[in-house]
Design a protein around this motif. Sequence first.
Motif, short mmCIF file in Angstrom:
data_model
loop_
_atom_site.label_atom_id
_atom_site.label_comp_id
_atom_site.label_asym_id
_atom_site.label_seq_id
_atom_site.Cartn_x
_atom_site.Cartn_y
_atom_site.Cartn_z
N SER A 1 -32.01 -0.57 29.51
CA SER A 1 -30.90 -0.25 30.40
C SER A 1 -30.11 -1.51 30.74
O SER A 1 -30.70 -2.55 31.05
CB SER A 1 -31.43 0.40 31.69
N ARG A 2 -28.78 -1.39 30.69
CA ARG A 2 -27.95 -2.54 31.04
C ARG A 2 -28.03 -2.87 32.53
O ARG A 2 -27.71 -3.98 32.94
CB ARG A 2 -26.50 -2.28 30.65
N SER A 3 -28.47 -1.90 33.32
CA SER A 3 -28.62 -2.16 34.76
C SER A 3 -29.72 -3.17 35.03
O SER A 3 -29.78 -3.75 36.11
CB SER A 3 -28.90 -0.84 35.50
N SER A 4 -30.62 -3.38 34.04
CA SER A 4 -31.72 -4.36 34.20
C SER A 4 -31.41 -5.67 33.49
O SER A 4 -32.30 -6.48 33.25
CB SER A 4 -33.02 -3.77 33.63
N ALA A 5 -30.13 -5.88 33.16
CA ALA A 5 -29.77 -7.06 32.37
C ALA A 5 -30.16 -8.36 33.08
O ALA A 5 -30.52 -9.35 32.44
CB ALA A 5 -28.28 -7.06 32.07
N ASP B 1 -16.76 -17.56 33.98
CA ASP B 1 -15.91 -17.16 35.11
C ASP B 1 -14.65 -16.46 34.62
O ASP B 1 -14.20 -15.49 35.24
CB ASP B 1 -15.52 -18.40 35.92
N ALA B 2 -14.11 -16.93 33.49
CA ALA B 2 -12.89 -16.31 32.97
C ALA B 2 -13.13 -14.89 32.51
O ALA B 2 -12.22 -14.05 32.53
CB ALA B 2 -12.35 -17.15 31.81
N SER B 3 -14.35 -14.60 32.12
CA SER B 3 -14.66 -13.26 31.61
C SER B 3 -14.68 -12.21 32.71
O SER B 3 -14.73 -11.01 32.45
CB SER B 3 -16.01 -13.27 30.89
N LEU B 4 -14.64 -12.64 33.99
CA LEU B 4 -14.68 -11.69 35.11
C LEU B 4 -13.32 -11.07 35.38
O LEU B 4 -13.20 -10.16 36.19
CB LEU B 4 -15.20 -12.39 36.37
N GLY B 5 -12.29 -11.56 34.73
CA GLY B 5 -10.95 -11.03 34.95
C GLY B 5 -10.79 -9.62 34.43
O GLY B 5 -11.65 -9.07 33.72
N GLU B 6 -9.65 -9.04 34.77
CA GLU B 6 -9.42 -7.63 34.41
C GLU B 6 -9.03 -7.45 32.94
O GLU B 6 -8.93 -6.34 32.45
CB GLU B 6 -8.30 -7.07 35.29
N SER C 1 -12.90 -5.46 29.21
CA SER C 1 -13.56 -4.21 29.60
C SER C 1 -14.97 -4.50 30.09
O SER C 1 -15.50 -5.61 29.90
CB SER C 1 -13.61 -3.27 28.39
N ALA C 2 -15.57 -3.51 30.73
CA ALA C 2 -16.94 -3.66 31.25
C ALA C 2 -17.91 -3.98 30.12
O ALA C 2 -18.84 -4.79 30.27
CB ALA C 2 -17.37 -2.40 31.99
N ARG D 1 -21.17 -8.10 27.16
CA ARG D 1 -21.44 -8.83 25.92
C ARG D 1 -21.21 -10.33 26.09
O ARG D 1 -21.98 -11.14 25.56
CB ARG D 1 -20.56 -8.28 24.79
N ILE D 2 -20.15 -10.69 26.81
CA ILE D 2 -19.88 -12.11 27.06
C ILE D 2 -21.01 -12.71 27.89
O ILE D 2 -21.50 -13.81 27.59
CB ILE D 2 -18.52 -12.29 27.77
N TRP D 3 -21.39 -11.98 28.95
CA TRP D 3 -22.47 -12.47 29.82
C TRP D 3 -23.77 -12.65 29.04
O TRP D 3 -24.45 -13.66 29.15
CB TRP D 3 -22.66 -11.48 30.97
#
Length: 510
Positions: A17-21, A69-74, A77-78, A83-85
Amino acid sequence: MAREAALAACLEAVLGSRSSANRVFELLEPLAGQEEPEDIVSAARICGRLFGALLERGELFVGPLPEQDASLGESYSAQDKYRIWMRHRYRDCVGYLGELVGHEAFQVKEQALCTLMKFVELEAQYPLIKIEWKGTLTFPCDLLKVVVDGLLPTTEDASLLISRFQEYLEYDDVRYFVMKAVTASIGQVMQKTKGRPLPFYQQNVFSLISPINMPNKESEMVKFMVKQDNREELKFSKLQAHRQVFEKMWLTFLKHKLPPGLYKKVLVILHDSVLPYMNEPTLMMDFLTVAYGIGGAISLLALNGLFILIHQHNLEYPDFYKKLYSLLDPSIYHVKYRARFFHLTDLFLSSSHLPAYLVAAFIKRLARLALTAPPEALLMILPFICNLFRRHPACKVLLHRPAGPADMSEDPYVMEEEEPSESRALQSSVWEIQSLQSHYHPDVAKAAAVLNQSLSEMEDDISGLLELSAAELFDREVKKKAVDVPLEFEPVRGLFGKKNDIFAEHFSLD
């Protein structure tokens, strides 16, 4: 075992589950902390399974990696944010594993190395770079460089770990990119030393590159880690490109000053494992001529490479025979590389166009040094000298000079003269060989006595004598069958052994 079970449960949770990432940090923590080696090995194994699965699933960001930090922008997509994280966590894992390759426990080093190479293989199949056109190279060169840098520490010997890595060099593409990475590493590390040797680092480089088996034909290059449709068009699948990289790697390695012990190791393999696989072997000319001028065992070993360059690539070496003559000193009969040296010297003195004064100087110096040589060396050098007389009849004046010098005090030959033409060897005689005819070892005396008769035209084969050792000579003597030698010419008769013994007529000793 409990710790490994907890890590395995965490792995299932992250993959399930991605919720446990966020629990991925529980897996990375043992890699970064001061844990027990067993726990680090377990964590490295679990991380290998985790990121291996993510690579196969395509759940790591593909392309240039944005800052976290840049990947948190709009603009993302989620799914891309995830994937970036996770790609950043993969990068952290690679960094930790790169450091663990230098861990003090070998089991940790080995597991880190194997995990990194697993990532190399998976990244080659599931590349993290965008393929913009057909034919884009997908091999993870940067990741492989992390591995190579870990294999080449500057403060410790990594030969055991390097031997574990050798199996990967059977892949033609891995071998190609490892050679490029080693070349880059040498340039970066050695330029900081300002000409000083780095014994551990240079030994590690040699341990890595010396066992490399280069293909002889392009048709032999069939084992690749990267499975690409257009592989035939890529550089690393060409034999010429392999040779260029191989040549550049060795030239970069050898242009820096080497520790004396490493000099010898390089020269031992150079003529067999390096020169035949270079596009331009003559580029080794400078290294070999410098090595030949150092003296001692290093000069002896440089002869092999020079022989190839002189005979196959028309190398001109001024004062070559003068230098070869200077290598003849008392140690020559005792060194480890004696067989190789005399084999090559025999080849260099085989030409019938050599001047008589030069060959005579070699004969005289070899004969003079023979006075203090061990028997096993004498049994080789005496036939060697006989062969020189056969090839160069003009030197037989050294044999047929009845009024010549009888010992060293009368000898006009100047042993200390470095220039063979000034040694006055042709004015002398080989009285040293005559002295050896009284040698304590009967085989040596017999070999020296050959020069008392006219020499046959057929040369002696000395190949079987070049590596004769004292132990072999002793075993040969021990295994000889003793022949009964009569101590009396008349058989003993009677009690006192006299011919007409009166006691023999009255007493019997049966």
